[in-house]
Design an enzyme around this catalytic site. Sequence first.
Site, PDB file in Angstrom:
ATOM      1  CG  ASP A 207     -34.921 143.158  48.790  1.00  6.50           C
ATOM      2  OD1 ASP A 207     -33.997 143.026  49.625  1.00  6.50           O
ATOM      3  OD2 ASP A 207     -35.293 142.218  48.052  1.00  6.50           O
ATOM      4  CB  SER A 208     -33.309 145.137  54.202  1.00  2.85           C
ATOM      5  OG  SER A 208     -32.524 146.238  53.767  1.00  2.85           O
TER       6      SER A 208
ATOM      7  CG  ASP B  15     -31.449 144.577  47.045  1.00  4.33           C
ATOM      8  OD1 ASP B  15     -30.443 144.066  46.512  1.00  4.33           O
ATOM      9  OD2 ASP B  15     -31.683 144.508  48.268  1.00  4.33           O
TER      10      ASP B  15
ATOM     11  CE  LYS C 277     -27.978 143.188  47.623  1.00  6.97           C
ATOM     12  NZ  LYS C 277     -29.021 142.202  47.959  1.00  6.97           N
TER      13      LYS C 277
ATOM     14  CD  GLU D 268     -32.242 138.163  47.653  1.00  3.31           C
ATOM     15  OE1 GLU D 268     -32.870 137.089  47.819  1.00  3.31           O
ATOM     16  OE2 GLU D 268     -32.373 139.152  48.385  1.00  3.31           O
TER      17      GLU D 268
ATOM     18  CD  GLU E 206     -28.546 137.923  54.094  1.00  5.00           C
ATOM     19  OE1 GLU E 206     -28.657 138.542  53.017  1.00  5.00           O
ATOM     20  OE2 GLU E 206     -29.368 138.012  55.025  1.00  5.00           O
TER      21      GLU E 206
END
Length: 272
Positions: free
Chosen positions: A48-49, A87, A115, A117, A184
């Site tokens: 999602d970057s 993501d 993925k 978070e 990260e």
Amino acid sequence: MTTQDRITSADLLAMKRDGEKVSVLTAYDVSFAKIMDDCGIDVVLVGDSLGNVVQGHDSTLPVTMDDMAYHTRLVSRGIKHALLVADLPYHSYESVEAAVSNAQRLMAAGAQMVKLEGGVKLLPMLEALQQEGIPVCGHLGLLPQSVEELGGYKVQGRDAASADVILKDAMALEAAGVSMIVLECIPSALAKKISHVIKIPTIGIGAGVDCDGQVLVVYDMLGITRGKRPRFVRDFLAEVGGQVEDKVSAAIKNYISAVKQGRFPDDAQSYQ
Ligand code: KIV
């Protein structure tokens, strides 16, 4: 690892067991996906970057499920060998039902793993995804989707108490059946400890060389991203010569071998 078959979670586990580092890059379109797949990248992440590097936002928060499904479809058309992870974006896995239906949507778009978070607060969602047979990648340390709660993009886990929370989260994710974990922006020593304690692969970004693999945003490692570069980024494109297309392939190959041989990151890209 041969270049014939599609990489699976079992292959990543075997790589960790055999001490082979896992190379991971982000991709958002078919052209980059094809180049990195041909170069032999192990895992491609539709991150999602894309909110930052494709859409021009200053965080990942505006990224939607429609965006993620769209880019996952584009990337999946370019991948023959790598494992494809996508993501789940901000606010897309706040309930068990949302996590399952949105993960199914990304799998239908071509992802082989999703993925998310966060740590123990995700356990109900992880249990449901496990029941549906959807492989999951965790993400601990600096969580870009929680950047407002974290007060900015800062190294996490520097004091003993917060380091312990990240370690316990990693253990809980492993126990919940997660296949690998992105770490990260945490100190190298903490990432080394986590990578030693858990059996599933850790994939570092700003987490030192002792993770089981490394991930970078592809535009960062090609020096395409403008503005202030985080410390953990290295411009692999600037290190090679030739035409732009050759340079992109050569840079990706250099990145893969630097990860495999433990030459990236070094102290300059790690936090002490
Ligand atoms: O969104 C992303 O690209 C990521 C990586 C930087 C790990 O989550």
